[in-house]
Design a protein around this motif. Structure first.
Motif, PDB file in Angstrom:
ATOM      1  N   ALA A   3       0.794  -1.231   0.000  1.00 49.83           N
ATOM      2  CA  ALA A   3       0.000   0.000   0.000  1.00 49.83           C
ATOM      3  C   ALA A   3       0.830   1.286   0.000  1.00 49.83           C
ATOM      4  O   ALA A   3       0.480   2.243  -0.697  1.00 49.83           O
ATOM      5  CB  ALA A   3      -0.942   0.000   1.199  1.00 49.83           C
ATOM      6  N   ALA A   4       1.889   1.332   0.779  1.00 45.93           N
ATOM      7  CA  ALA A   4       2.661   2.575   0.903  1.00 45.93           C
ATOM      8  C   ALA A   4       3.211   3.074  -0.432  1.00 45.93           C
ATOM      9  O   ALA A   4       3.110   4.277  -0.723  1.00 45.93           O
ATOM     10  CB  ALA A   4       3.776   2.417   1.938  1.00 45.93           C
ATOM     11  N   PRO A   5       3.770   2.215  -1.289  1.00 47.06           N
ATOM     12  CA  PRO A   5       4.259   2.709  -2.575  1.00 47.06           C
ATOM     13  C   PRO A   5       3.163   3.319  -3.455  1.00 47.06           C
ATOM     14  O   PRO A   5       3.408   4.263  -4.203  1.00 47.06           O
ATOM     15  CB  PRO A   5       4.876   1.472  -3.246  1.00 47.06           C
ATOM     16  CG  PRO A   5       5.198   0.552  -2.120  1.00 47.06           C
ATOM     17  CD  PRO A   5       4.139   0.803  -1.090  1.00 47.06           C
ATOM     18  N   VAL A   6       1.955   2.781  -3.356  1.00 44.97           N
ATOM     19  CA  VAL A   6       0.835   3.328  -4.125  1.00 44.97           C
ATOM     20  C   VAL A   6       0.514   4.743  -3.641  1.00 44.97           C
ATOM     21  O   VAL A   6       0.325   5.667  -4.437  1.00 44.97           O
ATOM     22  CB  VAL A   6      -0.408   2.417  -4.023  1.00 44.97           C
ATOM     23  CG1 VAL A   6      -1.616   3.057  -4.677  1.00 44.97           C
ATOM     24  CG2 VAL A   6      -0.115   1.052  -4.630  1.00 44.97           C
ATOM     25  N   VAL A   7       0.464   4.916  -2.325  1.00 38.56           N
ATOM     26  CA  VAL A   7       0.183   6.238  -1.760  1.00 38.56           C
ATOM     27  C   VAL A   7       1.282   7.220  -2.167  1.00 38.56           C
ATOM     28  O   VAL A   7       0.992   8.342  -2.597  1.00 38.56           O
ATOM     29  CB  VAL A   7       0.044   6.164  -0.222  1.00 38.56           C
ATOM     30  CG1 VAL A   7      -0.037   7.555   0.393  1.00 38.56           C
ATOM     31  CG2 VAL A   7      -1.176   5.332   0.151  1.00 38.56           C
ATOM     32  N   LEU A   8       2.531   6.806  -2.045  1.00 40.67           N
ATOM     33  CA  LEU A   8       3.644   7.695  -2.413  1.00 40.67           C
ATOM     34  C   LEU A   8       3.609   8.068  -3.892  1.00 40.67           C
ATOM     35  O   LEU A   8       3.839   9.227  -4.251  1.00 40.67           O
ATOM     36  CB  LEU A   8       4.983   7.042  -2.055  1.00 40.67           C
ATOM     37  CG  LEU A   8       5.267   6.900  -0.565  1.00 40.67           C
ATOM     38  CD1 LEU A   8       6.517   6.058  -0.342  1.00 40.67           C
ATOM     39  CD2 LEU A   8       5.390   8.263   0.091  1.00 40.67           C
TER      40      LEU A   8
ATOM     41  N   GLY B 112      -1.801  20.270  -3.202  1.00 38.18           N
ATOM     42  CA  GLY B 112      -2.880  19.336  -3.504  1.00 38.18           C
ATOM     43  C   GLY B 112      -3.169  18.403  -2.340  1.00 38.18           C
ATOM     44  O   GLY B 112      -2.385  18.277  -1.409  1.00 38.18           O
ATOM     45  N   THR B 113      -4.299  17.746  -2.407  1.00 32.97           N
ATOM     46  CA  THR B 113      -4.737  16.814  -1.367  1.00 32.97           C
ATOM     47  C   THR B 113      -5.018  15.453  -1.987  1.00 32.97           C
ATOM     48  O   THR B 113      -5.685  15.370  -3.010  1.00 32.97           O
ATOM     49  CB  THR B 113      -6.024  17.337  -0.682  1.00 32.97           C
ATOM     50  OG1 THR B 113      -5.746  18.591  -0.071  1.00 32.97           O
ATOM     51  CG2 THR B 113      -6.519  16.353   0.374  1.00 32.97           C
ATOM     52  N   LEU B 114      -4.518  14.416  -1.364  1.00 31.49           N
ATOM     53  CA  LEU B 114      -4.782  13.043  -1.780  1.00 31.49           C
ATOM     54  C   LEU B 114      -5.680  12.401  -0.734  1.00 31.49           C
ATOM     55  O   LEU B 114      -5.395  12.464   0.462  1.00 31.49           O
ATOM     56  CB  LEU B 114      -3.469  12.255  -1.883  1.00 31.49           C
ATOM     57  CG  LEU B 114      -3.582  10.767  -2.197  1.00 31.49           C
ATOM     58  CD1 LEU B 114      -4.160  10.556  -3.595  1.00 31.49           C
ATOM     59  CD2 LEU B 114      -2.227  10.096  -2.055  1.00 31.49           C
ATOM     60  N   VAL B 115      -6.764  11.793  -1.168  1.00 30.44           N
ATOM     61  CA  VAL B 115      -7.668  11.075  -0.270  1.00 30.44           C
ATOM     62  C   VAL B 115      -7.504   9.586  -0.557  1.00 30.44           C
ATOM     63  O   VAL B 115      -7.638   9.153  -1.699  1.00 30.44           O
ATOM     64  CB  VAL B 115      -9.135  11.506  -0.474  1.00 30.44           C
ATOM     65  CG1 VAL B 115     -10.069  10.667   0.391  1.00 30.44           C
ATOM     66  CG2 VAL B 115      -9.298  12.992  -0.186  1.00 30.44           C
ATOM     67  N   VAL B 116      -7.209   8.829   0.476  1.00 30.66           N
ATOM     68  CA  VAL B 116      -7.040   7.385   0.364  1.00 30.66           C
ATOM     69  C   VAL B 116      -8.121   6.737   1.227  1.00 30.66           C
ATOM     70  O   VAL B 116      -8.243   7.046   2.409  1.00 30.66           O
ATOM     71  CB  VAL B 116      -5.645   6.941   0.855  1.00 30.66           C
ATOM     72  CG1 VAL B 116      -5.509   5.423   0.803  1.00 30.66           C
ATOM     73  CG2 VAL B 116      -4.553   7.629   0.043  1.00 30.66           C
TER      74      VAL B 116
END
Length: 123
Positions: free
Chosen positions: A42-47, A57-61
């Protein structure tokens, strides 16, 4: 997996695994992924998605609480044995991370109070 089982059912069916997990040992709860494997995925996808954001910008996971907790732990460079100290994430709650001068910072965790509604002047 332990998904869908009550606490008592988990202990009855997977007592040794449960005891090891409570001691902080890596466990494939009912054959599932290790927490470190979840974070590895999961962490690489978020990064990667965060890298695509424009400045400010804002990322919502959106995900399961365990995935969010392990990913936060990985992003904060915490030892896997410390991820549990972040605590669980309640249903419909969120965490907020921000990038600081030396990496990610946890700004809020398990937040659940919605902001006051903004009312238009055409009420």
């Amino acid at each position: 997996m332990w998904q869908g089982l009550t606490h008592d059912e988990i202990i009855a069916r997977h007592g040794e695994e449960y005891a090891a997990w409570k001691r902080g040992e890596p466990v494939r709860r009912g054959g599932g992924e290790l927490e470190t494997e979840v974070a590895d995925r999961a962490a690489p996808v978020v990064l990667a998605q965060a890298d695509k954001l424009p400045d400010g910008g804002t990322l919502v996971v959106v995900s399961h609480g365990g995935t969010i907790r392990t990913t936060i732990g990985r992003l904060l460079h915490l030892e896997a044995t410390s991820w549990e100290s972040l605590g669980g994430l309640s249903n419909c709650c969120w965490s907020v991370l921000g990038e600081g001068a030396r990496g990610w910072r946890l700004l809020e965790h398990n937040a659940g109070t919605l902001p006051e509604p903004v009312l238009g002047d055409d009420d």
